[in-house]
Design an enzyme around this catalytic site. Structure first.
Site, PDB file in Angstrom:
ATOM      1  N   HIS A 143       0.841  -1.199   0.000  1.00 47.36           N
ATOM      2  CA  HIS A 143       0.000   0.000   0.000  1.00 47.36           C
ATOM      3  C   HIS A 143       0.871   1.241   0.000  1.00 47.36           C
ATOM      4  CE1 HIS A 143       0.732  -1.088   4.223  1.00 47.36           C
ATOM      5  NE2 HIS A 143       0.580   0.181   4.543  1.00 47.36           N
ATOM      6  N   HIS A 153       0.871   5.299   0.875  1.00 45.04           N
ATOM      7  CA  HIS A 153       0.205   6.359   1.622  1.00 45.04           C
ATOM      8  C   HIS A 153       0.255   7.632   0.781  1.00 45.04           C
ATOM      9  CE1 HIS A 153       0.340   4.308   5.645  1.00 45.04           C
ATOM     10  NE2 HIS A 153       1.297   3.640   5.036  1.00 45.04           N
TER      11      HIS A 153
END
Ligand SMILES: [Zn+2]
Length: 146
Positions: free
Chosen positions: A100, A102
């Site tokens: 992931h 940010h």
């Protein structure tokens, strides 16, 4: 899908999230512990633990989504910029083992201080050895091999 992965559960809508955007391969949603308002996470819908496991089109789609989400967030929260951050591996600070990125909206004086430490090379030879070995490694590997 990994049964114990919270991000996979968000993809499957088994866990609620403030979803911002999605397409066939990418999902973006707000982080539940935001560093600034609008802090978003951009993930692949398919479970990968590491950034090194994605295909080149998936890499491109992930970063492109970050740019789109970041641009939208800048307007929504009146930010002047944003950071795109990724922790790859537990020692790098990766908590959820589903790759992931940010996207953190930034304001001129928002109090968010990212780590700013440098580790100088002992000498030019040490730097050059790392550069040479890395170039060799990259030249020897195919585009999708790490
Ligand atoms: Zn997952």
């Amino acid at each position: 899908m990994h049964r114990n992965c919270v991000f996979c559960k968000i993809v499957e809508r088994e866990t609620p999230a403030a979803i911002l955007w999605e397409n066939d391969t990418i999902l973006a949603f707000l982080d539940i512990a935001p560093l600034n308002h609008g802090h978003a996470l951009v993930i692949t819908k398919k479970h990968y633990q590491s950034l090194t496991m994605l295909s080149e089109p998936e890499h491109a789609a992930l970063l492109h989504a970050c740019a789109r989400v970041g641009a939208a967030l800048m307007r929504v929260v009146d930010a002047d910029g944003f950071n795109v951050l990724l922790a790859n591996g537990s020692c790098a600070g990766q908590v959820v083992q589903h790759v992931h990125l940010h996207v953190v909206p930034r304001h001129p004086v928002d109090g968010l201080v990212l780590p700013q430490r440098t580790v100088p090379y002992d000498n030019d030879a040490q730097r050059d050895e790392i550069a040479t070995k890395t170039r060799q490694r990259l030249a020897d590997a195919s585009a999708n091999e790490y």
